[in-house]
Design a protein around this motif. Structure first.
Motif, short mmCIF file in Angstrom:
data_model
loop_
_atom_site.label_atom_id
_atom_site.label_comp_id
_atom_site.label_asym_id
_atom_site.label_seq_id
_atom_site.Cartn_x
_atom_site.Cartn_y
_atom_site.Cartn_z
N GLU A 1 11.88 1.52 3.69
CA GLU A 1 10.50 1.79 4.13
C GLU A 1 10.13 0.71 5.14
O GLU A 1 9.79 -0.41 4.75
N VAL B 1 0.86 -1.18 0.00
CA VAL B 1 0.00 0.00 0.00
C VAL B 1 0.89 1.23 0.00
O VAL B 1 1.77 1.37 0.86
N GLU C 1 7.82 -1.36 7.47
CA GLU C 1 6.38 -1.59 7.37
C GLU C 1 5.95 -2.79 8.22
O GLU C 1 6.69 -3.77 8.35
N ASP D 1 10.22 -2.34 2.71
CA ASP D 1 9.82 -2.19 1.30
C ASP D 1 10.90 -1.35 0.60
O ASP D 1 10.71 -0.17 0.31
N PHE E 1 -0.06 -1.76 -4.86
CA PHE E 1 0.91 -2.22 -5.85
C PHE E 1 1.47 -3.54 -5.35
O PHE E 1 1.03 -4.04 -4.32
N LYS F 1 10.81 -1.84 -7.01
CA LYS F 1 10.59 -2.40 -5.68
C LYS F 1 10.71 -3.92 -5.64
O LYS F 1 10.49 -4.52 -4.59
#
Ligand code: MG
Length: 280
Positions: A114, A65, A116, A145, A87, A162
């Motif tokens: 990132e 997200v 998460e 991420d 995604f 990613k």
């Protein structure tokens, strides 16, 4: 229970934390545990410090997200979205706690972290209401991420930036928690705090995300949802910051654990061979 996948005696095993030890069980994958099989103890417990921890599972799908924290919107001075922006990352991007995040230096010069909260789905979910959605969760773990910003923004679509091999560190423990919407989440790079937030800042909570995803496609046991990252990514700092060869990234989630990975920007100057694929 705090479930782990680890290497012992040259093979991957499943176990759970028992104090400072890991108790191996019969199951050979966490998918078996999620299905309720193989939970019986198998052999003697081993000291946690003696095992090499692996990524907990290879997800079927990794759903992600974008822009799901209020503080992440505030730092960009943008309005929160009115529905989740989904995604995906490919399962081949998953790597283990402690394993290096690696990329060819000529692929990207702007690789970012990132931290998460990762949700692991426990049973098939199709068009489930939000009120029942948390009953479809098996457990939670930490994820990073990792994102190549220059590629992400140049491509428009995010999947390439990613989904490099090693761009989804996952683990260590897979944990059940009572309230996923009140967990501190911290990222450190070389010990310096970069992200410091709480899952209470999520715009769309875990239950809403599961329900939303399941309206479009079937979520299966072992699928993983990365629930977005808070403020503090290097991309949004002034000046911008990026991960560099030799850095160490830690993503810590309260009650779940610390996901720590070194960084290798792979190039000839470092004498590094092409990174190996994750073996499953
Ligand atoms: Mg993200």
């Amino acid at each position: 229970m705090r479930w782990l996948r680890f290497e012992s005696g040259g093979r991957a095993r499943i176990g759970y934390e028992r104090g400072a030890q890991v108790q191996p069980v019969v199951a050979e994958s966490l998918q078996e545990i999620i299905a309720g099989r193989g939970t019986a103890d198998a052999g003697a417990p081993v000291p946690r410090g003696d095992v090499t921890v692996l990524a907990p599972l290879r997800p079927g799908k990794i759903l992600c997200v974008g822009l799901n924290y209020m503080d992440h919107c505030r730092e960009q001075k943008i309005e929160p979205p009115d529905r989740p922006t989904l995604f995906a990352k490919f399962p081949t991007s998953v790597t283990a706690p402690g394993a290096p995040i690696r990329w060819p230096a000529d692929f990207s010069s702007q690789v970012d972290y990132e931290a998460e909260l990762a949700v692991v789905i426990g049973r098939e979910a199709k068009r489930v209401p939000e009120a029942e959605a948390l009953s479809y969760v098996f457990g939670y773990t930490a994820a990073n991420d990792v994102s190549a910003r220059d590629v992400q923004f140049a491509d428009g679509q995010w999947v390439r930036a990613k989904s490099l091999d090693t761009f989804c560190p996952l683990g260590s423990e897979l944990v059940q928690v009572d309230d996923p919407q009140n967990l501190k989440l911290i990222t450190r790079v070389n010990g310096e705090v970069m992200q410091d937030s709480n899952t209470s800042e999520m715009i769309f909570g875990v239950a809403e995300l599961i329900s939303f995803c399941s309206q479009s496609f079937t979520l299966e046991a072992g699928d993983v949802i990365l629930t977005g990252t808070p403020w503090g990514c290097g991309e949004f700092m002034e000046p911008k910051r990026s991960l560099s060869h030799g850095d160490v990234v830690e993503c810590e989630i309260e009650g779940i654990g610390v996901l720590r990975n070194p960084v290798i920007s792979w190039q000839d100057a470092h004498g590094e061979p092409a990174p190996p694929r994750v073996a499953w």
